[in-house]
Design a protein around this motif. Structure first.
Motif, PDB file in Angstrom:
ATOM      1  N   PRO A   1       0.805  -1.224   0.000  1.00  0.00           N
ATOM      2  CA  PRO A   1       0.000   0.000   0.000  1.00  0.00           C
ATOM      3  C   PRO A   1       0.838   1.275   0.000  1.00  0.00           C
ATOM      4  O   PRO A   1       0.534   2.233  -0.712  1.00  0.00           O
ATOM      5  CB  PRO A   1      -0.810  -0.097   1.303  1.00  0.00           C
TER       6      PRO A   1
ATOM      7  N   THR B   1       2.903   1.912  -3.363  1.00  0.00           N
ATOM      8  CA  THR B   1       1.952   2.225  -4.442  1.00  0.00           C
ATOM      9  C   THR B   1       1.429   3.648  -4.268  1.00  0.00           C
ATOM     10  O   THR B   1       1.358   4.425  -5.236  1.00  0.00           O
ATOM     11  CB  THR B   1       0.769   1.241  -4.419  1.00  0.00           C
ATOM     12  N   ALA B   2       1.068   3.984  -3.039  1.00  0.00           N
ATOM     13  CA  ALA B   2       0.541   5.333  -2.782  1.00  0.00           C
ATOM     14  C   ALA B   2       1.600   6.394  -3.083  1.00  0.00           C
ATOM     15  O   ALA B   2       1.287   7.448  -3.644  1.00  0.00           O
ATOM     16  CB  ALA B   2       0.074   5.440  -1.333  1.00  0.00           C
TER      17      ALA B   2
ATOM     18  N   VAL C   1      -5.508   3.498  -6.523  1.00  0.00           N
ATOM     19  CA  VAL C   1      -4.537   3.056  -5.507  1.00  0.00           C
ATOM     20  C   VAL C   1      -4.866   1.635  -5.040  1.00  0.00           C
ATOM     21  O   VAL C   1      -3.969   0.793  -4.910  1.00  0.00           O
ATOM     22  CB  VAL C   1      -4.494   4.039  -4.306  1.00  0.00           C
ATOM     23  N   VAL C   2      -6.157   1.341  -4.836  1.00  0.00           N
ATOM     24  CA  VAL C   2      -6.542   0.000  -4.375  1.00  0.00           C
ATOM     25  C   VAL C   2      -6.140  -1.047  -5.428  1.00  0.00           C
ATOM     26  O   VAL C   2      -5.497  -2.055  -5.107  1.00  0.00           O
ATOM     27  CB  VAL C   2      -8.070  -0.066  -4.088  1.00  0.00           C
TER      28      VAL C   2
ATOM     29  N   THR D   1      -2.396  -1.428  -5.764  1.00  0.00           N
ATOM     30  CA  THR D   1      -1.822  -2.137  -4.615  1.00  0.00           C
ATOM     31  C   THR D   1      -1.930  -3.649  -4.814  1.00  0.00           C
ATOM     32  O   THR D   1      -0.991  -4.398  -4.516  1.00  0.00           O
ATOM     33  CB  THR D   1      -2.547  -1.712  -3.316  1.00  0.00           C
TER      34      THR D   1
ATOM     35  N   SER E   1      -4.655  -4.521   4.218  1.00  0.00           N
ATOM     36  CA  SER E   1      -3.869  -3.932   3.139  1.00  0.00           C
ATOM     37  C   SER E   1      -4.771  -3.080   2.237  1.00  0.00           C
ATOM     38  O   SER E   1      -4.412  -1.956   1.865  1.00  0.00           O
ATOM     39  CB  SER E   1      -3.214  -5.063   2.342  1.00  0.00           C
TER      40      SER E   1
ATOM     41  N   LYS F   1      -5.913   0.089   4.064  1.00  0.00           N
ATOM     42  CA  LYS F   1      -4.844   1.100   4.021  1.00  0.00           C
ATOM     43  C   LYS F   1      -4.822   1.795   2.660  1.00  0.00           C
ATOM     44  O   LYS F   1      -4.801   3.018   2.569  1.00  0.00           O
ATOM     45  CB  LYS F   1      -3.483   0.427   4.221  1.00  0.00           C
ATOM     46  N   SER F   2      -4.837   0.992   1.613  1.00  0.00           N
ATOM     47  CA  SER F   2      -4.717   1.592   0.282  1.00  0.00           C
ATOM     48  C   SER F   2      -5.936   2.457  -0.038  1.00  0.00           C
ATOM     49  O   SER F   2      -5.807   3.505  -0.679  1.00  0.00           O
ATOM     50  CB  SER F   2      -4.505   0.522  -0.793  1.00  0.00           C
TER      51      SER F   2
ATOM     52  N   GLY G   1      -5.649   6.383  -0.824  1.00  0.00           N
ATOM     53  CA  GLY G   1      -6.192   6.939  -2.070  1.00  0.00           C
ATOM     54  C   GLY G   1      -7.154   8.086  -1.816  1.00  0.00           C
ATOM     55  O   GLY G   1      -7.081   9.138  -2.469  1.00  0.00           O
TER      56      GLY G   1
ATOM     57  N   ASP H   1      -0.580   5.366   7.973  1.00  0.00           N
ATOM     58  CA  ASP H   1       0.042   4.052   8.079  1.00  0.00           C
ATOM     59  C   ASP H   1       0.343   3.721   9.539  1.00  0.00           C
ATOM     60  O   ASP H   1       0.051   2.614  10.017  1.00  0.00           O
ATOM     61  CB  ASP H   1       1.332   4.051   7.260  1.00  0.00           C
TER      62      ASP H   1
END
Lengths: 259, 218
Positions: A101, A104-105, A155-156, A159, A201, A204-205, A209, A249
């Motif tokens: 996550p 990627t973010a 983002v999801v 990820t 996970s 978080k993503s 996002g 996070d």
């Protein structure tokens, strides 16, 4: 010193509250948009998913493969071969819980955060936001809502790609480097890869996002009349997004992972 | 009935007290001495800026007391053709043209396409439809702005300084398109905001109003 810290803390809480309100408003507006403006808002949303998501797939998967390689090499160098259970655990902890996550973010912030902030600030300075308002189109529904949800969707999905890429990358290295068969490797990974880990996970993503989208829109629309404010808005959007990613996070790790 | 009423409206250092009324169905020219005054009049009229004092009534609704939702509803009834065209830079020409219909109406895609094509013919636009506005000339931007007003068929159309910087032939073509559009519906009110009265010649104008800016800037 203490007063300055407290001031900073209060400012940050107020800012977080504003962003949360902006995201909640986007959720509320999404129901209204179904009745009016669904087609153009959907079009902006899909465009955002395309630019933030689809166009970033290559860089995300390349990064994931490299990260997978690095992580598996480190684990094997510490634990040695033949400890698949530990390898799986560490891989899931590092890649699925944290790096997936987060990295990627960060990639999305670097690629799309600046673009969103710069685009919106240029639109504001050029009087386009006011032109939309003159058409009876609320900018928060037409510009902010689809961008926030577009970035969150991207983002999801990215990820998920990142995590698959990292796990596959690490398997390729384990397979070619230490002749670990897929059955043995996958047993170690899937034994610890629970629904809970995946859900966290994705949570978080999703939050990453939503907040990246909100921060970049907010910064983009905060400019006045001077074009020199465009790069400033883009820089602020990136820095604030990065800072907030680490805070979110940390909060999620504190609340959900200390069990 | 009046389509627009400004009752003792003051706007900071830009506008002195303005009192005017434009009857429904008329074609009125409001002549100001500076572009700033025109801009502020428009912004106050559509609730984008609040006057220091006075009230503004548009299409029977007092602008100052309207909720955001009601304001958006009012703005849909008023087509504004801006000097810049008022186009969104990241939408292509066609997307800009049909945006208000796509957003507000429940018309099917073929109906929207039919209306859009007819409006483009009305204004004589011959450029590319899949071009971004940055590639258009000022005249083409105004053509698209006018076509966008035409497809929404509003009860009130406002034209803001749209003749400046055009060649003679471009101006004449735009004037002809505006006259055709305004004559099509006698109930429609047209308001021309300009700093140059001469630029409005050949338009079917039946009411002329001058507004004075604040002396602070004179």
């Amino acid at each position: 010193m203490v007063t300055a810290l407290l001031d900073g803390l209060v400012t940050m809480i107020v800012y977080l509250y504003d962003l949360t309100e902006m995201i909640l408003k986007a959720f509320r507006d999404s129901f209204l948009v179904i009745r009016e403006g669904a087609r153009p808002v959907l079009s902006v949303y899909l465009r955002q998913v395309y630019f933030t998501g689809l166009e970033a797939v290559k860089i995300v998967i390349s990064t994931a493969l490299i990260i997978g390689t690095v992580v598996i090499t480190q684990i094997v160098s510490i634990a040695g071969t033949g400890s698949e259970s530990l390898t799986g655990k560490v891989l899931v902890w590092i890649v699925v819980r944290e790096l997936g996550p987060l990295l990627t973010a960060i990639i999305v912030v670097a690629r799309s955060g600046t673009a969103i902030a710069a685009e919106l600030s240029q639109m504001k300075i050029g009087g386009e936001i006011e032109s939309l308002a003159l058409l009876g189109i609320p900018p928060e529904k037409y510009l902010i809502l689809p961008r926030i949800f577009g970035v969150a969707t991207a983002v999801v999905v990215l990820t998920i790609y990142f995590e698959i890429g990292a796990v596959l990358g690490s398997f390729l290295v384990a397979s070619f480097g230490w002749h670990v068969p897929w059955e043995q490797y996958s047993q170690g990974v899937f034994a610890v890869l629970t629904i809970w880990e995946l859900a966290l996970s994705l949570l978080k993503s999703l939050l990453f996002g939503l907040f990246i989208g909100a921060i970049c829109c907010r910064q983009g629309l905060s400019v006045g009349k001077s074009v020199t404010q465009i790069p400033q808005a883009a820089t602020k959007a990136v820095m604030q997004s990065l800072f907030l990613l680490f805070i979110i996070d940390g909060i999620i790790s504190l609340f959900f992972l200390i069990r | 009935m009046d389509a627009i009423v400004f009752d003792q409206v003051r706007g900071g250092e830009v506008l002195e007290e303005v009192t005017l009324s434009v009857p429904q169905g008329s074609r009125a020219a409001v002549i100001a001495s500076r572009q700033e005054e025109c801009d502020l009049l428009l912004r106050i009229m559509l609730g984008l800026a609040a006057p220091d004092s006075g009230t503004v009534t548009v299409l029977g609704q007092e602008v100052g007391i309207l909720s955001e939702k009601a304001l958006n509803h009012l703005r849909r009834e008023v087509a504004v053709v801006q000097s810049s065209g008022g186009l969104v830079s990241n939408l292509k020409v066609w997307e800009n043209l049909v945006l208000p219909l796509e957003y507000h109406s429940k018309l099917s895609a073929p109906d929207i396409e039919e209306r859009g094509t007819a409006a483009l013919q009305d204004v004589g636009y011959t450029g590319r439809l899949m071009e971004l506005p940055a590639h258009l000339s000022v005249y083409q931007k105004r053509q698209i702005g006018l076509a966008r007003a035409i497809i929404t068929d509003p009860p009130l159309a406002v034209y803001q300084g749209i003749f400046s910087g055009l060649s003679g032939s471009e101006r004449n073509a735009l004037v002809a398109a505006i006259n055709r559009f305004n004559r099509r519906n006698p109930e429609r009110t047209a308001l021309f905001l300009s700093t140059d009265e001469a630029a409005l010649k050949d338009l079917d104008i039946n009411l002329r109003i001058s507004v004075k800016g604040s002396s602070a800037h004179d």
